[in-house]
Design a protein around this motif. Structure first.
Motif, mmCIF file in Angstrom:
data_model
loop_
_atom_site.group_PDB
_atom_site.id
_atom_site.type_symbol
_atom_site.label_atom_id
_atom_site.label_comp_id
_atom_site.label_asym_id
_atom_site.label_seq_id
_atom_site.Cartn_x
_atom_site.Cartn_y
_atom_site.Cartn_z
ATOM 1 N N ALA A 23 0.822 -1.208 0.000
ATOM 2 C CA ALA A 23 0.000 0.000 0.000
ATOM 3 C C ALA A 23 0.857 1.259 0.000
ATOM 4 C CB ALA A 23 -0.936 -0.008 1.205
ATOM 5 N N SER A 24 2.051 1.187 0.546
ATOM 6 C CA SER A 24 2.962 2.326 0.610
ATOM 7 C C SER A 24 3.568 2.675 -0.738
ATOM 8 C CB SER A 24 4.091 2.041 1.597
ATOM 9 O OG SER A 24 4.894 0.959 1.121
ATOM 10 N N GLY A 25 3.427 1.801 -1.722
ATOM 11 C CA GLY A 25 4.096 1.965 -3.006
ATOM 12 C C GLY A 25 5.392 1.195 -3.100
ATOM 13 N N HIS A 26 5.874 0.660 -1.980
ATOM 14 C CA HIS A 26 7.052 -0.209 -2.012
ATOM 15 C C HIS A 26 6.684 -1.553 -2.658
ATOM 16 C CE1 HIS A 26 9.552 1.866 1.383
ATOM 17 N NE2 HIS A 26 9.076 2.728 0.512
ATOM 18 N N THR A 27 7.698 -2.273 -3.081
ATOM 19 C CA THR A 27 7.493 -3.580 -3.706
ATOM 20 C C THR A 27 8.379 -4.611 -3.026
ATOM 21 O OG1 THR A 27 7.035 -2.517 -5.846
ATOM 22 C CG2 THR A 27 7.554 -4.869 -5.871
ATOM 23 N N VAL A 28 7.778 -5.729 -2.632
ATOM 24 C CA VAL A 28 8.520 -6.852 -2.079
ATOM 25 C C VAL A 28 8.827 -7.812 -3.227
ATOM 26 C CG1 VAL A 28 8.467 -8.807 -0.472
ATOM 27 C CG2 VAL A 28 7.428 -6.614 0.181
ATOM 28 N N VAL A 29 10.101 -8.140 -3.385
ATOM 29 C CA VAL A 29 10.551 -8.998 -4.482
ATOM 30 C C VAL A 29 11.193 -10.243 -3.883
ATOM 31 C CG1 VAL A 29 11.932 -9.138 -6.579
ATOM 32 C CG2 VAL A 29 10.991 -6.923 -5.864
ATOM 33 N N GLY A 30 10.636 -11.399 -4.219
ATOM 34 C CA GLY A 30 11.191 -12.656 -3.750
ATOM 35 C C GLY A 30 11.990 -13.333 -4.850
ATOM 36 N N PHE A 31 13.300 -13.386 -4.683
ATOM 37 C CA PHE A 31 14.158 -14.121 -5.615
ATOM 38 C C PHE A 31 14.263 -15.548 -5.075
ATOM 39 C CE2 PHE A 31 15.500 -9.656 -5.859
ATOM 40 C CZ PHE A 31 15.401 -9.427 -7.222
ATOM 41 N N GLY A 32 13.266 -16.371 -5.412
ATOM 42 C CA GLY A 32 13.073 -17.650 -4.747
ATOM 43 C C GLY A 32 14.242 -18.606 -4.859
ATOM 44 N N TYR A 33 14.821 -18.734 -6.054
ATOM 45 C CA TYR A 33 15.916 -19.676 -6.255
ATOM 46 C C TYR A 33 17.136 -19.269 -5.445
ATOM 47 C CZ TYR A 33 19.099 -22.813 -8.760
ATOM 48 O OH TYR A 33 20.001 -23.809 -9.088
ATOM 49 N N ALA A 34 17.318 -17.954 -5.251
ATOM 50 C CA ALA A 34 18.457 -17.441 -4.493
ATOM 51 C C ALA A 34 18.167 -17.355 -3.001
ATOM 52 C CB ALA A 34 18.850 -16.056 -5.012
ATOM 53 N N GLY A 35 16.919 -17.646 -2.587
ATOM 54 C CA GLY A 35 16.570 -17.582 -1.169
ATOM 55 C C GLY A 35 16.625 -16.179 -0.603
ATOM 56 N N ARG A 36 16.266 -15.188 -1.414
ATOM 57 C CA ARG A 36 16.447 -13.794 -1.006
ATOM 58 C C ARG A 36 15.167 -12.987 -1.203
ATOM 59 N NH1 ARG A 36 21.313 -9.816 -3.028
ATOM 60 N NH2 ARG A 36 20.081 -7.913 -3.181
#
Length: 414
Positions: free
Chosen positions: A360-373
């Motif tokens: 909602a803040s405009g931030h984005t959560v990015v999950g780099f799944g293969y890298a565990g990050r």
């Protein structure tokens, strides 16, 4: 560190306390509000138990200042021979504060918090092509399984996505991806003569569980549509590999076809293509995108303004630094304009799995799944936080998606 208020009623109330640390002694007080004012009980002490050994040594190492809330994820271990799956929630400091173990029910894969506040998670021994009967379980915040969902048998339920629509504890519709196994001759592409490929479909079930809609990918795609047929023919386990399913603002489907480098919008009533973005059937012109599109994408989301947000895995590039990308589509001019992206520096290699989530803040959560990050980036594409899922030896642990949730007790937009 308090539970939400609960109506007491005439028969008393059971208060479930979540988010506690393991093997820790707590003093609990109950606050009661009513016509006579607010009162409080004396402390009741309780000590929490230990977490299972399989997740005891997992840590989420956090740097920076992530947005408030919890990170919900499922660790993926491709070499695991256990039938136990885990759904985990870490707080903003990286402390494990909620988990649900699924003992003997197969691996856990795709998971999310539903609008009811419950959680859904895929359970089964499949990553999208094995002849294994998996299912989606819905569990309450206190871990009680209340219902499950699966495609109409004898077909197999795919672990990449399950959506509920209609609201309330009894959904109006269940949207699933399923597949069957078909023998295909890939010798013309340099592959085996009798390849066993999973053929996927979209299935919508009504309130009674009856199938209301069925769309078969094999009716529209062949190996000729692969971006790199000679390379993919020797490795493919399925034809299109649907990596996500979303419902657009008009109720139609947006399907991510990872093996085709394509995102397709499909009419949810007729099954006809509305448009096709990327891949060999691309109908759009990419603008302001130095990479001219995406490869092996995951978790395509339709934002409130109609933009598409996705994880671009760059699986067919060398080098292959993954990025999050947001496109504005103009279906009149047939253009896809890159309006936002996030690519870490140094680069992160994550050719499979992963997720994106606009807060909602405009931030984005990015999950780099293969890298565990897990990274969090601001509206300008600058990083504000980073977290890495690691085991006791410091090695990265993979996950399918990483999603921010605001509360363990009920759904709130993060």
């Amino acid at each position: 560190r308090a539970t939400p208020w609960s109506p007491a009623g005439t028969g008393g109330v059971r208060l479930v306390v979540l988010g506690l640390a393991p093997e820790t002694r707590y003093a609990l007080r109950v606050e009661v509000a009513g016509a006579g004012g607010v009162g409080e009980t004396g402390p009741v002490t309780a000590t929490t138990g230990a977490v299972p050994a399989a997740v005891r040594d997992l840590t989420l190492e956090v740097t920076g200042a992530p947005s408030p809330g919890y990170t919900l994820l499922v660790p993926v271990r491709f070499d695991s021979d256990t039938d136990n799956g885990f759904l985990l929630a870490f707080d903003s400091a990286g402390t494990l504060c909620w988990y649900r173990e699924f003992d003997g029910l197969g691996w856990a894969v795709e998971a999310k918090q539903l609008e009811t506040g419950n959680f859904s998670v895929y359970l089964g021994r499949s990553y999208g092509w094995a002849p294994a009967y998996g299912r989606y379980a819905e569990v309450t915040p206190e871990g009680v399984e209340v219902q499950d969902f699966r495609v109409d048998q004898p077909w197999f339920t795919d672990p990449h996505e399950m959506l509920l629509s209609g609201g309330g504890p009894a959904p109006g519709a269940v949207h699933l991806i399923g597949y069957g196994i078909r023998t295909v001759d890939l010798s013309a592409y340099g592959g085996p003569v009798a390849a066993r490929l999973a053929m996927h479909f979209i299935e919508r079930q009504g309130p009674t569980g009856a199938v209301e809609f069925l769309w078969q990918a094999a009716d529209h795609y062949t190996p000729d549509d692969w971006p790199s047929p000679a390379t993919q023919a020797s490795l493919a386990s399925d034809l299109v590999h649907p990596s996500s399913l979303a419902i657009d603002r008009d109720g139609n489907y947006v399907l991510s076809l990872q093996a085709m480098d394509e995102i397709a919008k499909i009419d949810a009533h007729t099954g006809a293509f509305v448009w096709r973005l990327g891949g060999r059937h691309n109908q759009f012109r990419f603008e302001q995108d130095p990479l001219a599109g995406f490869q092996g994408q995951h978790n395509v989301q339709v934002l409130e303004d109609g933009h598409l947000l996705l994880l671009d895995n760059r699986v067919r590039s060398e080098p292959a630094p993954a990025r999050a990308a947001e496109y504005a589509l103009d279906t009149g001019a047939m253009t896809a304009t890159l309006v936002w992206e996030y690519q870490p520096n140094p680069a992160v290699i994550s050719p499979i799995m992963g997720s994106v989530q606009r807060l909602a803040s405009g931030h984005t959560v990015v999950g780099f799944g293969y890298a565990g990050r897990v990274d969090e980036a601001d509206a300008g594409g600058a990083p504000v936080a980073q977290a890495s899922l690691r085991d006791s030896g410091g090695a990265s642990v993979q996950f399918y998606r990483a999603l921010r949730i605001a509360s363990l007790y009920r759904y709130q937009r993060p």
